[in-house]
Design a protein around this motif. Structure first.
Motif, PDB file in Angstrom:
ATOM      1  N   ASN A 104       0.853  -1.192   0.000  1.00 51.40           N
ATOM      2  CA  ASN A 104       0.000   0.000   0.000  1.00 51.40           C
ATOM      3  C   ASN A 104       0.885   1.237   0.000  1.00 51.40           C
ATOM      4  O   ASN A 104       1.550   1.484   0.993  1.00 51.40           O
ATOM      5  CB  ASN A 104      -0.934   0.012   1.197  1.00 51.40           C
ATOM      6  N   PRO A 105       0.905   2.066  -0.976  1.00 53.46           N
ATOM      7  CA  PRO A 105       0.324   1.894  -2.303  1.00 53.46           C
ATOM      8  C   PRO A 105       1.340   1.433  -3.340  1.00 53.46           C
ATOM      9  O   PRO A 105       0.988   1.196  -4.476  1.00 53.46           O
ATOM     10  CB  PRO A 105      -0.149   3.297  -2.659  1.00 53.46           C
ATOM     11  N   THR A 106       2.653   1.301  -2.967  1.00 51.84           N
ATOM     12  CA  THR A 106       3.644   0.927  -3.976  1.00 51.84           C
ATOM     13  C   THR A 106       4.349  -0.370  -3.602  1.00 51.84           C
ATOM     14  O   THR A 106       4.434  -0.734  -2.426  1.00 51.84           O
ATOM     15  CB  THR A 106       4.709   2.032  -4.165  1.00 51.84           C
ATOM     16  N   THR A 107       4.850  -1.047  -4.635  1.00 49.66           N
ATOM     17  CA  THR A 107       5.612  -2.270  -4.463  1.00 49.66           C
ATOM     18  C   THR A 107       6.672  -2.338  -5.554  1.00 49.66           C
ATOM     19  O   THR A 107       6.574  -1.616  -6.550  1.00 49.66           O
ATOM     20  CB  THR A 107       4.696  -3.513  -4.505  1.00 49.66           C
ATOM     21  N   LYS A 108       7.673  -3.166  -5.358  1.00 49.68           N
ATOM     22  CA  LYS A 108       8.734  -3.329  -6.346  1.00 49.68           C
ATOM     23  C   LYS A 108       8.675  -4.730  -6.926  1.00 49.68           C
ATOM     24  O   LYS A 108       8.464  -5.706  -6.204  1.00 49.68           O
ATOM     25  CB  LYS A 108      10.097  -3.076  -5.715  1.00 49.68           C
ATOM     26  N   ILE A 109       8.890  -4.809  -8.242  1.00 53.02           N
ATOM     27  CA  ILE A 109       8.902  -6.082  -8.962  1.00 53.02           C
ATOM     28  C   ILE A 109      10.284  -6.238  -9.584  1.00 53.02           C
ATOM     29  O   ILE A 109      10.734  -5.375 -10.330  1.00 53.02           O
ATOM     30  CB  ILE A 109       7.804  -6.119 -10.039  1.00 53.02           C
ATOM     31  N   THR A 178       3.966 -15.614 -14.261  1.00 57.20           N
ATOM     32  CA  THR A 178       2.930 -14.792 -13.642  1.00 57.20           C
ATOM     33  C   THR A 178       2.990 -14.965 -12.131  1.00 57.20           C
ATOM     34  O   THR A 178       3.177 -16.076 -11.637  1.00 57.20           O
ATOM     35  CB  THR A 178       1.522 -15.207 -14.146  1.00 57.20           C
ATOM     36  N   LYS A 179       2.816 -13.861 -11.407  1.00 55.77           N
ATOM     37  CA  LYS A 179       2.783 -13.880  -9.939  1.00 55.77           C
ATOM     38  C   LYS A 179       1.603 -13.043  -9.468  1.00 55.77           C
ATOM     39  O   LYS A 179       1.121 -12.154 -10.164  1.00 55.77           O
ATOM     40  CB  LYS A 179       4.074 -13.297  -9.357  1.00 55.77           C
ATOM     41  N   LYS A 180       1.192 -13.315  -8.226  1.00 52.37           N
ATOM     42  CA  LYS A 180       0.064 -12.612  -7.626  1.00 52.37           C
ATOM     43  C   LYS A 180       0.577 -11.543  -6.676  1.00 52.37           C
ATOM     44  O   LYS A 180       1.554 -11.736  -5.953  1.00 52.37           O
ATOM     45  CB  LYS A 180      -0.795 -13.619  -6.844  1.00 52.37           C
ATOM     46  N   LEU A 181      -0.098 -10.374  -6.676  1.00 49.79           N
ATOM     47  CA  LEU A 181       0.201  -9.339  -5.695  1.00 49.79           C
ATOM     48  C   LEU A 181      -1.105  -8.847  -5.080  1.00 49.79           C
ATOM     49  O   LEU A 181      -2.162  -8.938  -5.694  1.00 49.79           O
ATOM     50  CB  LEU A 181       1.001  -8.176  -6.302  1.00 49.79           C
ATOM     51  N   ILE A 182      -1.029  -8.379  -3.836  1.00 51.25           N
ATOM     52  CA  ILE A 182      -2.217  -7.982  -3.095  1.00 51.25           C
ATOM     53  C   ILE A 182      -2.075  -6.537  -2.648  1.00 51.25           C
ATOM     54  O   ILE A 182      -1.110  -6.169  -1.980  1.00 51.25           O
ATOM     55  CB  ILE A 182      -2.417  -8.894  -1.868  1.00 51.25           C
ATOM     56  N   LEU A 183      -3.058  -5.722  -3.029  1.00 52.10           N
ATOM     57  CA  LEU A 183      -3.116  -4.322  -2.620  1.00 52.10           C
ATOM     58  C   LEU A 183      -4.100  -4.197  -1.474  1.00 52.10           C
ATOM     59  O   LEU A 183      -5.266  -4.548  -1.608  1.00 52.10           O
ATOM     60  CB  LEU A 183      -3.551  -3.451  -3.806  1.00 52.10           C
ATOM     61  N   LEU A 184      -3.610  -3.739  -0.307  1.00 51.47           N
ATOM     62  CA  LEU A 184      -4.460  -3.520   0.864  1.00 51.47           C
ATOM     63  C   LEU A 184      -4.411  -2.052   1.250  1.00 51.47           C
ATOM     64  O   LEU A 184      -3.342  -1.527   1.526  1.00 51.47           O
ATOM     65  CB  LEU A 184      -3.972  -4.358   2.051  1.00 51.47           C
ATOM     66  N   LYS A 185      -5.552  -1.406   1.265  1.00 50.58           N
ATOM     67  CA  LYS A 185      -5.598   0.010   1.635  1.00 50.58           C
ATOM     68  C   LYS A 185      -6.275   0.162   2.973  1.00 50.58           C
ATOM     69  O   LYS A 185      -7.068  -0.620   3.394  1.00 50.58           O
ATOM     70  CB  LYS A 185      -6.336   0.825   0.576  1.00 50.58           C
TER      71      LYS A 185
END
Length: 185
Positions: A104-109, A178-185
């Motif tokens: 939340n709100p950014t991530t690195k790939i 493919t990978k899964k990511l989860i956005l939690l606000k």
């Protein structure tokens, strides 16, 4: 602010360094009346910015405090910049799990492109990294360009998206992951 570049009368970017340690890249789409941040990084001093067109551009400078050269490239108009983070050539294609996850709100790939690339399978020698929603609809293209072998990292900003499960997919030549990511606000 160190550099400004306009591709037309309305669209332009500014790059610079803000004390103590934040690099800013800002963009305007109304001739400079309003500016918005498209990139905040740390420990980079950007001294010049230049765009080929509305999507493809470069920002260059050096890494503070060591003065190593820095080159950032975007193919999304500044929404994301691809940064090579290691010069050791990987042996295999690899797509890593994003960090942090949930975010939340950014991530690195992070991903790796091995030597021997580009493969020209199916007529495509580009590296493509896209984010999709749970229904399979494309949300954003993070990378769509030819890359040299190396390890890369891209920042994904989900601040304009609702909480939920998303997927990111790396395609290049005949490699797909493919990978899964989860956005939690």
């Amino acid at each position: 602010l160190k550099s400004i570049f306009f591709i037309n009368i309305n669209t332009g970017w500014i790059a610079g360094f803000q004390y103590p340690d934040t690099t800013n890249i800002m963009k305007t789409t109304n001739g400079g009346i309003n500016w918005f941040n498209v990139r905040n990084t740390y420990s980079n001093v950007l001294t010049s910015i230049w765009f080929n067109d509305a999507l493809t551009g470069y920002a260059v400078g050096w890494k503070y405090p060591l003065a190593y050269g820095v080159i950032l490239k975007t193919t999304t108009g500044g929404v994301t910049f691809t940064k090579e983070i290691a010069q050791i050539v990987p042996q295999n294609f690899t797509l890593y799990q994003n960090y942090p996850n949930p975010f939340n709100p950014t991530t690195k790939i992070r991903f790796e492109i091995p030597s021997g690339f580009p493969l020209r399978a199916y007529g495509n020698d580009k590296v493509v990294l896209k984010v999709y929603d749970i229904m399979g609809r494309e949300i954003q293209t993070l990378v769509n360009e030819k890359l040299n072998p190396g390890t890369y990292e891209v920042k994904f900003d989900g601040s304009q998206l609702p909480s939920g499960v998303y997927f990111y997919q790396l395609k290049t030549g005949d490699f797909i992951a493919t990978k899964k990511l989860i956005l939690l606000k």
